[in-house]
Design an enzyme around this catalytic site. Structure first.
Site, short mmCIF file in Angstrom:
data_model
loop_
_atom_site.label_atom_id
_atom_site.label_comp_id
_atom_site.label_asym_id
_atom_site.label_seq_id
_atom_site.Cartn_x
_atom_site.Cartn_y
_atom_site.Cartn_z
N LYS A 1 6.15 3.07 12.76
CA LYS A 1 6.46 2.94 11.33
C LYS A 1 7.08 4.24 10.78
O LYS A 1 8.11 4.20 10.12
CB LYS A 1 5.20 2.55 10.54
CG LYS A 1 4.66 1.17 10.98
CD LYS A 1 3.58 0.65 10.08
CE LYS A 1 2.16 1.03 10.36
NZ LYS A 1 1.52 0.77 11.57
N THR A 2 6.46 5.37 11.08
CA THR A 2 7.00 6.66 10.60
C THR A 2 8.35 6.95 11.24
O THR A 2 9.29 7.41 10.58
CB THR A 2 6.02 7.81 10.92
OG1 THR A 2 4.71 7.39 10.60
CG2 THR A 2 6.37 9.07 10.16
N ASP B 1 2.63 6.12 3.60
CA ASP B 1 1.75 5.59 4.64
C ASP B 1 0.46 5.08 3.98
O ASP B 1 0.11 5.53 2.88
CB ASP B 1 1.43 6.72 5.63
CG ASP B 1 1.03 6.17 6.98
OD1 ASP B 1 1.07 4.95 7.17
OD2 ASP B 1 0.67 6.98 7.86
N THR C 1 -1.83 -0.72 7.69
CA THR C 1 -2.48 -1.40 8.80
C THR C 1 -3.16 -2.67 8.29
O THR C 1 -3.67 -3.46 9.06
CB THR C 1 -3.55 -0.49 9.44
OG1 THR C 1 -4.37 0.04 8.39
CG2 THR C 1 -2.92 0.65 10.21
N ARG D 1 3.30 5.36 20.98
CA ARG D 1 2.67 6.67 20.81
C ARG D 1 1.69 6.95 21.95
O ARG D 1 1.58 8.08 22.42
CB ARG D 1 1.93 6.73 19.46
CG ARG D 1 1.40 8.12 19.15
CD ARG D 1 0.65 8.13 17.84
NE ARG D 1 1.53 7.93 16.72
CZ ARG D 1 1.12 7.55 15.50
NH1 ARG D 1 -0.16 7.30 15.29
NH2 ARG D 1 1.98 7.42 14.53
#
Ligand code: ADE
Length: 357
Positions: A70-71, A116, A165, A224
Site C-alpha cells: 500500500k505505501t 495509513d 487493514t 515485505r
C-alpha cells in the site's frame, strides 16, 4: 529476549532505506510493479487521465493485510503523477482537526497525501476530510462559544491515498468518497518468486533458483516478508557460507528463524496451540485469545489471522475463531472428539464443510 519476528508485516527500518542507508527494494514505477494486475491497470488509467486533463487524480482506498504494497503504491503514484513523494501520515497521528488542516494547507497542486490506518482517524477529524476530498476546501472553526467563527479556506487539488487493514470499520460516507476502492490480495508464489528474484538482482546477490523458490513459498503471500527473509538469508550466507544463496543455506537460515514449511513462525503456531489446547479448537473470542497469549488483539487480527484464514487453518464463525482440521494437523494435534472441527471432518472434507457452514 524475545526473538524478533521475521514474518511481522510492520515496517521496520530495513524497509526505509533512505533513513537506514540500505538499498530500496521497492519498485518505483507502475511498470516495475509485480502482481495485483487489476489494481495496477486501474491506477495506470487514472494517472494517465489525470495527467491528460491536468487535474488531481481521484482518491484511492486500498485495503488488505499489511505488507502487500500500500505505501509502495502511494510512492509510485506520486512519482508517476508529478515526480513528487507523497506526504505520509496515519489515522492515529491525526489527533486534532488542526493536525489535518496544517497538512492539507501545505499540499501543492496535484500532490499525493497518504493516510495509513485511516480507520483509526478520530470522528472529529474525519469530518474535515470530507469537504477537503470533495471540494478541496476546509471550514475551520476559530474561537469558542458565542465568539466562534467559521473560516473558509481553499486548498490545492490533491489525491488522497488511504490504507486500511479493516475496511469494515470505515463509515459509508468515507468509503463513498473514493473513486478507486481496491482490496489487495496475498501474492501467489509465482509473483513472490519474481519479486525476490528482482530483489536478489538489486542486491547483487548470487542465488540459486531453488533457494529463491523456497523463500517465495515461505513468505506468507507477502512481498515485505519475502524481502525481509532474503536479507536475513543473505546475512546468513555471508557468515556461514560463501555469500551465495544455496538451498541448504536458505533452509538453515529459515530453520534458525523458525519459519516452517507453510511460512508460519512462533507467533502463528502459538496462536494455533492456544486455540487448540486452551479453547479445544474454539470457537473462541479474539479478546479471550489475546488475553491468554498476552498479545495485542490488533496484531492477532491484522497480522496473524489473515494468512491463517487464507490457507484454511482458521475459520471465523459468528461464535468466534475456530481451528480447522488442517490447522490441528499442522501443529501435530488432534481435534477433540466433541469439537466442530472433528465433527465436520467426519462428515465432509474441510473445504466442503466450510462451504456448507
Ligand atoms: N510488488 C509488490 N512489492 C514489490 C516489490 N518489492 N518489488 C516488485 N514488485 C512488487
Amino acid at each position: 529476549m524475545a526473538r524478533e519476528r521475521i514474518v511481522t508485516a510492520s515496517t521496520l527500518p530495513e524497509d526505509e532505506p533512505s533513513r537506514s542507508g540500505q538499498l530500496t527494494l521497492r519498485p518505483r514505477k507502475l511498470s516495475d510493479y509485480i502482481g495485483q494486475p487489476e489494481l495496477i491497470e486501474k491506477l495506470r488509467i487514472s494517472v494517465q487521465a489525470a495527467k491528460t486533463r491536468n487535474e488531481a487524480m481521484e482518491h484511492v482506498l486500498l485495503h488488505g493485510p499489511p505488507g502487500l504494497g500500500k505505501t509502495t503504491l502511494a510512492h509510485i503514484v506520486a512519482s508517476e503523477l508529478n515526480g513528487s513523494v507523497p506526504r505520509i501520515t496515519s489515522g492515529p497521528a491525526l489527533v486534532r482537526p488542526t493536525d489535518l488542516v496544517s497538512i492539507l494547507t501545505n499540499l501543492g497542486r496535484g500532490d499525493v497525501l497518504f493516510i495509513d490506518e485511516i480507520h483509526r482517524i478520530p470522528a472529529a477529524v474525519e469530518e474535515y476530510l470530507y469537504p477537503a476530498m470533495e471540494d478541496y476546501c476546509i471550514d475551520v472553526m476559530m474561537g469558542a462559544g458565542t465568539h466562534a467563527q467559521s473560516m473558509h479556506m481553499e486548498i490545492q487539488p490533491f489525491t488522497l491515498i488511504a490504507a486500511t487493514t479493516r475496511a469494515g470499520l470505515l463509515s459509508g460516507p468515507m468509503r463513498s468518497r473514493f473513486g478507486i476502492v481496491h482490496h489487495l490480495n496475498f501474492y501467489s508464489p509465482e509473483d513472490l518468486l519474481r519479486i525476490v528474484r528482482r530483489s536478489a538482482e538489486l542486491l547483487n546477490l548470487p542465488a540459486e533458483e531453488k533457494s529463491l523458490l523456497l523463500l517465495a513459498h515461505r513468505a506468507r503471500g507477502t512481498p515485505r516478508v519475502v524481502n525481509r527473509l532474503l536479507r536475513r538469508v543473505r546475512d546468513f550466507a555471508v557468515v556461514r557460507g560463501q555469500g551465495q544463496l544455496t538451498p541448504a543455506i536458505t533452509q538453515d537460515a529459515l530453520d534458525l528463524e523458525a519459519v516452517d514449511a507453510m511460512g508460519l513462525d512462533d507467533l502463528d503456531r502459538r496462536f494455533m496451540r492456544v486455540l487448540a489446547r486452551d479453547y479445544d479448537g474454539g470457537p473462541a473470542g479474539l479478546e479471550a485469545l489475546s488475553a491468554t497469549m498476552g498479545e495485542e488483539s490488533d496484531t492477532l487480527e491484522d497480522v496473524v489471522e489473515p494468512f491463517l484464514l487464507q490457507i484454511g487453518f482458521l475459520r471465523r464463525t459468528p461464535k468466534g475463531r475456530q481451528l480447522t482440521v488442517a490447522g490441528f494437523a499442522h501443529i501435530h494435534l488432534k481435534p477433540p472428539a466433541q469439537s466442530s472441527a472433528s465433527q465436520a471432518s467426519t462428515l465432509f472434507p474441510t473445504s466442503e464443510a466450510d462451504r456448507l457452514r
